[in-house]
Design a protein around this motif. Structure first.
Motif, mmCIF file in Angstrom:
data_model
loop_
_atom_site.group_PDB
_atom_site.id
_atom_site.type_symbol
_atom_site.label_atom_id
_atom_site.label_comp_id
_atom_site.label_asym_id
_atom_site.label_seq_id
_atom_site.Cartn_x
_atom_site.Cartn_y
_atom_site.Cartn_z
ATOM 1 N N ASP A 155 87.234 -5.458 107.403
ATOM 2 C CA ASP A 155 87.778 -5.227 108.739
ATOM 3 C C ASP A 155 87.217 -3.951 109.347
ATOM 4 O O ASP A 155 86.872 -3.914 110.538
ATOM 5 N N PHE A 156 87.129 -2.892 108.549
ATOM 6 C CA PHE A 156 86.557 -1.639 109.044
ATOM 7 C C PHE A 156 85.103 -1.825 109.477
ATOM 8 O O PHE A 156 84.635 -1.158 110.399
ATOM 9 N N VAL A 184 83.472 -4.828 110.527
ATOM 10 C CA VAL A 184 83.138 -5.765 111.607
ATOM 11 C C VAL A 184 84.299 -6.079 112.543
ATOM 12 O O VAL A 184 84.120 -6.811 113.515
ATOM 13 N N LEU A 185 85.496 -5.551 112.267
ATOM 14 C CA LEU A 185 86.639 -5.900 113.110
ATOM 15 C C LEU A 185 87.496 -4.676 113.403
ATOM 16 O O LEU A 185 88.725 -4.757 113.458
ATOM 17 N N TYR A 186 86.834 -3.537 113.571
ATOM 18 C CA TYR A 186 87.542 -2.312 113.926
ATOM 19 C C TYR A 186 86.651 -1.464 114.822
ATOM 20 O O TYR A 186 85.430 -1.393 114.623
ATOM 21 N N GLY A 187 87.258 -0.811 115.791
ATOM 22 C CA GLY A 187 86.504 0.079 116.662
ATOM 23 C C GLY A 187 86.508 -0.393 118.108
ATOM 24 O O GLY A 187 87.073 -1.444 118.445
ATOM 25 N N ASN A 188 85.836 0.372 118.938
ATOM 26 C CA ASN A 188 85.796 0.097 120.370
ATOM 27 C C ASN A 188 84.435 -0.433 120.812
ATOM 28 O O ASN A 188 84.120 -0.432 121.997
ATOM 29 N N HIS A 189 83.624 -0.878 119.853
ATOM 30 C CA HIS A 189 82.316 -1.399 120.235
ATOM 31 C C HIS A 189 82.422 -2.895 120.535
ATOM 32 O O HIS A 189 83.400 -3.566 120.179
ATOM 33 N N ARG A 190 81.418 -3.423 121.165
ATOM 34 C CA ARG A 190 81.467 -4.785 121.698
ATOM 35 C C ARG A 190 81.547 -5.824 120.583
ATOM 36 O O ARG A 190 82.234 -6.847 120.732
ATOM 37 N N PHE A 191 80.865 -5.588 119.476
ATOM 38 C CA PHE A 191 80.871 -6.568 118.397
ATOM 39 C C PHE A 191 82.252 -6.703 117.774
ATOM 40 O O PHE A 191 82.658 -7.802 117.384
ATOM 41 N N ALA A 192 82.978 -5.601 117.644
ATOM 42 C CA ALA A 192 84.325 -5.680 117.082
ATOM 43 C C ALA A 192 85.252 -6.472 117.988
ATOM 44 O O ALA A 192 86.094 -7.257 117.514
ATOM 45 N N ARG A 193 85.117 -6.282 119.296
ATOM 46 C CA ARG A 193 85.994 -6.994 120.233
ATOM 47 C C ARG A 193 85.661 -8.481 120.293
ATOM 48 O O ARG A 193 86.556 -9.326 120.321
ATOM 49 N N HIS A 194 84.358 -8.786 120.322
ATOM 50 C CA HIS A 194 83.925 -10.185 120.410
ATOM 51 C C HIS A 194 82.653 -10.341 119.588
ATOM 52 O O HIS A 194 81.622 -9.740 119.911
ATOM 53 N N TRP A 195 82.712 -11.143 118.529
ATOM 54 C CA TRP A 195 81.536 -11.359 117.712
ATOM 55 C C TRP A 195 80.419 -12.063 118.472
ATOM 56 O O TRP A 195 79.246 -11.888 118.152
ATOM 57 N N LEU A 196 80.767 -12.829 119.476
ATOM 58 C CA LEU A 196 79.760 -13.543 120.272
ATOM 59 C C LEU A 196 79.633 -12.945 121.673
ATOM 60 O O LEU A 196 79.453 -13.658 122.655
ATOM 61 N N TYR A 197 79.716 -11.619 121.735
ATOM 62 C CA TYR A 197 79.664 -10.938 123.030
ATOM 63 C C TYR A 197 78.328 -11.139 123.742
ATOM 64 O O TYR A 197 78.234 -11.027 124.976
ATOM 65 N N TRP A 198 77.260 -11.434 123.006
ATOM 66 C CA TRP A 198 75.916 -11.490 123.567
ATOM 67 C C TRP A 198 75.670 -12.759 124.385
ATOM 68 O O TRP A 198 74.727 -12.821 125.177
ATOM 69 N N GLN A 199 76.510 -13.777 124.205
ATOM 70 C CA GLN A 199 76.293 -15.028 124.934
ATOM 71 C C GLN A 199 77.204 -15.083 126.163
ATOM 72 O O GLN A 199 78.275 -14.495 126.184
ATOM 73 N N ASP A 200 76.757 -15.788 127.172
ATOM 74 C CA ASP A 200 77.537 -15.905 128.400
ATOM 75 C C ASP A 200 77.858 -17.352 128.758
ATOM 76 O O ASP A 200 78.241 -17.643 129.893
#
Length: 201
Positions: A100-101, A103-119
């Motif tokens: 969790d620390f 890949v699923l913690y923090g204020n970066h885009r990947f932590a919020r959404h693993w697929l943030y790069w696609q639209d």
């Protein structure tokens, strides 16, 4: 996932702990509260990490530590014993919180959404508000507490195994030495008997 899709596309993506839907806040880069669909995806990702950790437990302990000499040669017997004693929920809690620390913690885009790069699917990118839970003090304390429980339990199991092992050795060690000495004597007598039979022939 089906429920998340329904909440996001059919119900207007309601906000958990807030009011209204995400359409009322378009253009804002920050949401204090996450949407209900994001919370569902959060627990789906937690389940995915749990499966990943369980698979790692099988590979690292059941296969590498117990069936091959790889761990003994690389990290030593003490560390291998500790890893084996952590088998079960202590291992899962420790490495689940560690994952969790990562890949699923923090204020970066990947932590919020693993697929943030696609639209293509807004449910899986920044269009779906994630709130501030992932970088909150409460979430960090939960992860640290879970990791602390797993590590302490592993050390407790290691101490008990070492203590009982030493106690068993001190209690049964002299008797085992006598048994081994008698077995050695019997093997020497048998070897001598075979030599005498060979000389007679």
């Amino acid at each position: 996932l089906i429920v998340a899709f329904i909440l996001y596309y059919a119900v207007g993506n309601p906000i958990a702990g807030g009011y209204g839907d995400v359409n009322e806040h378009l253009g804002s880069d920050y949401y204090v509260h996450a949407s209900w669909s994001w919370w569902i995806l959060f627990w789906v990702r937690q389940f995915f990490l749990l499966c990943f950790v369980k698979a790692g437990e099988v590979i690292s302990i059941d296969i590498l530590a117990l069936r091959t000499p790889l761990f003994l040669k690389t990290v030593g017997s003490f560390a291998t014993l500790m890893i084996v004693q952590a088998r079960g929920w202590p291992y899962v809690l420790t490495f689940w919180s560690l994952a969790d620390f990562c890949v699923l913690y923090g204020n970066h885009r990947f932590a919020r959404h693993w697929l943030y790069w696609q639209d293509w699917i807004g449910l899986f990118n920044e269009s779906n508000p994630a709130g501030d839970f992932l970088h909150s003090t409460t979430y960090m304390r939960i992860l640290l507490a879970v990791m602390f429980v797993g590590v302490v339990t592993s050390f407790k199991r290691l101490w008990i195994a070492t203590f009982l092992g030493k106690r068993s050795f001190h209690h049964y060690g002299p008797e085992l030495e006598l048994i081994l000495a008698k077995m050695l004597l019997v093997s020497q007598v048998a070897h001598l008997a075979r030599q005498l039979d060979a000389d007679v022939v």
